[in-house]
Design an enzyme around this catalytic site. Structure first.
Site, PDB file in Angstrom:
ATOM      1  N   ASP A   4    -118.502  10.718   9.561  1.00 34.38           N
ATOM      2  CA  ASP A   4    -117.133  10.685   9.080  1.00 34.38           C
ATOM      3  C   ASP A   4    -117.006  11.882   8.120  1.00 34.38           C
ATOM      4  O   ASP A   4    -118.009  12.386   7.647  1.00 34.38           O
ATOM      5  CB  ASP A   4    -116.952   9.358   8.333  1.00 34.38           C
ATOM      6  CG  ASP A   4    -115.683   9.294   7.525  1.00 34.38           C
ATOM      7  OD1 ASP A   4    -114.617   9.550   8.086  1.00 34.38           O
ATOM      8  OD2 ASP A   4    -115.768   8.974   6.325  1.00 34.38           O
ATOM      9  N   ASP A 207    -118.231   6.225   5.115  1.00 32.89           N
ATOM     10  CA  ASP A 207    -118.123   5.595   3.796  1.00 32.89           C
ATOM     11  C   ASP A 207    -117.441   4.234   3.903  1.00 32.89           C
ATOM     12  O   ASP A 207    -117.285   3.534   2.918  1.00 32.89           O
ATOM     13  CB  ASP A 207    -117.390   6.503   2.800  1.00 32.89           C
ATOM     14  CG  ASP A 207    -115.961   6.773   3.209  1.00 32.89           C
ATOM     15  OD1 ASP A 207    -115.563   6.385   4.325  1.00 32.89           O
ATOM     16  OD2 ASP A 207    -115.223   7.367   2.404  1.00 32.89           O
ATOM     17  N   ASP A 211    -113.318   3.301   8.575  1.00 34.82           N
ATOM     18  CA  ASP A 211    -114.251   3.469   9.685  1.00 34.82           C
ATOM     19  C   ASP A 211    -115.202   2.298   9.868  1.00 34.82           C
ATOM     20  O   ASP A 211    -116.214   2.425  10.541  1.00 34.82           O
ATOM     21  CB  ASP A 211    -114.971   4.821   9.648  1.00 34.82           C
ATOM     22  CG  ASP A 211    -115.718   5.057   8.361  1.00 34.82           C
ATOM     23  OD1 ASP A 211    -115.918   4.098   7.616  1.00 34.82           O
ATOM     24  OD2 ASP A 211    -116.108   6.212   8.112  1.00 34.82           O
TER      25      ASP A 211
END
Ligand code: ADP
Ligand code: MG
Length: 271
Positions: A4, A207, A211
């Site tokens: 990410d 994190d 996501d």
């Protein structure tokens, strides 16, 4: 290994570089943006609140907000007594028929900033250009992973192409996908997993903000920073600090552990 961007490869601590307005005073645009973000825990929201506080602004009065909607991967929508605010990326504005000053194309193709648009009652009111920094240890951490033999690296992000590309170039990562909603990240990961010819393991590092689904879907989900409960719930490995270098360390430890287990089994059977 798939990363990410915001808060994982970058610090997630955005500086507000520039504010453009469609007529309102700059301070008013920032005040409304801070009010809109006051319920969000996204790194962008925290940075907007910080920028507002830095100008000496008072803590936004959350009682003014009648309703708040978190539009994951796009922005936020809030309903005030007097107006409805939308704050988020270009896609959010397009989806809500907000006319932007430069209709059609991306405003500044070359700009490497994340751009937040503010709309009041469906009308463009201004924009905040914000920028984030690569984590200082990101390049070194990626180097260590390559040394461990992890050769296929990519980035999945909800941010603009230019911003994602800049970060990827700095880290020497060639495979990127951008402007993805949380569900689209899952689809992108699945595409990568099915395109694998060798029998590999797909690791996702995030994190946990926007996501969690993809952390859960990957073979191994690594959550960085004990930021969100959703991340801890859906991850297989949680790195308690924000330190990317710890990923290589965790892999080295787990390889050593497996080796010792195998040795022990062989020895025990032998005896
Ligand atoms: P990444 O995948 O890079 O970690 P996110 O999926 O968290 O990024 O967010 C994608 C994009 O959605 C951001 O770049 C931003 O434009 C928009 N966005 C997300 N959350 C917010 C928010 N709270 N306020 C404004 N914009 C947001
Ligand atoms: Mg993120």
């Amino acid at each position: 290994m798939v990363f990410d961007k915001t808060g994982t490869l970058t610090q997630g601590n955005f500086a507000v570089d520039q504010i453009k307005t469609g007529g309102l005073p700059v301070e008013e645009v920032l005040r409304l943006a801070a009010l809109a973000e006051s319920f969000s825990s996204h790194p962008i929201a925290l940075s907007v609140l910080q920028a507002w506080a830095a100008t000496g602004g008072e803590t936004p009065d959350q009682k003014q907000v009648r309703q708040y909607h978190d539009l994951a991967g796009r922005g936020v929508a809030v309903e005030l007594a007097a107006a409805n605010l939308l704050l988020g990326n270009r896609q959010l504005m397009l989806d809500n028929q907000v006319r932007l000053p430069q209709p059609g194309q991306d405003p500044d193709e070359a700009a490497e900033a994340t751009i937040l648009y503010l709309a009041i009652d469906g009308l463009y009111a201004g924009e905040l250009w914000i920028s984030d920094q690569l984590k200082p240890d990101a390049a070194a951490a990626i180097g260590k992973l390559r040394l461990l033999g992890i050769s296929e690296l990519s980035i999945l992000s909800g941010d603009r192409r230019q911003v994602v590309q800049k970060i990827a170039n700095r880290l020497g990562i060639s495979q990127v996908a951008y402007e993805l909603l949380p569900a689209q990240k899952v689809a992108a990961l699945e595409t990568m997993m099915s395109a694998q010819t060798r029998n590999g393991t797909a690791i996702y590092v995030g994190d946990g903000i926007n996501d969690a689904p993809v952390l859960a879907r990957s073979d191994v989900g690594i959550a960085l920073g004990a930021g969100s409960d959703a991340a801890i719930e859906s991850a297989d490995v949680v790195i308690m600090s924000d330190d990317l270098g710890k990923i290589a360390e965790a892999i080295a430890i787990s390889r050593k552990t497996s080796r010792i287990i195998r040795q022990n089994v062989v020895l025990a059977l032998g005896m």
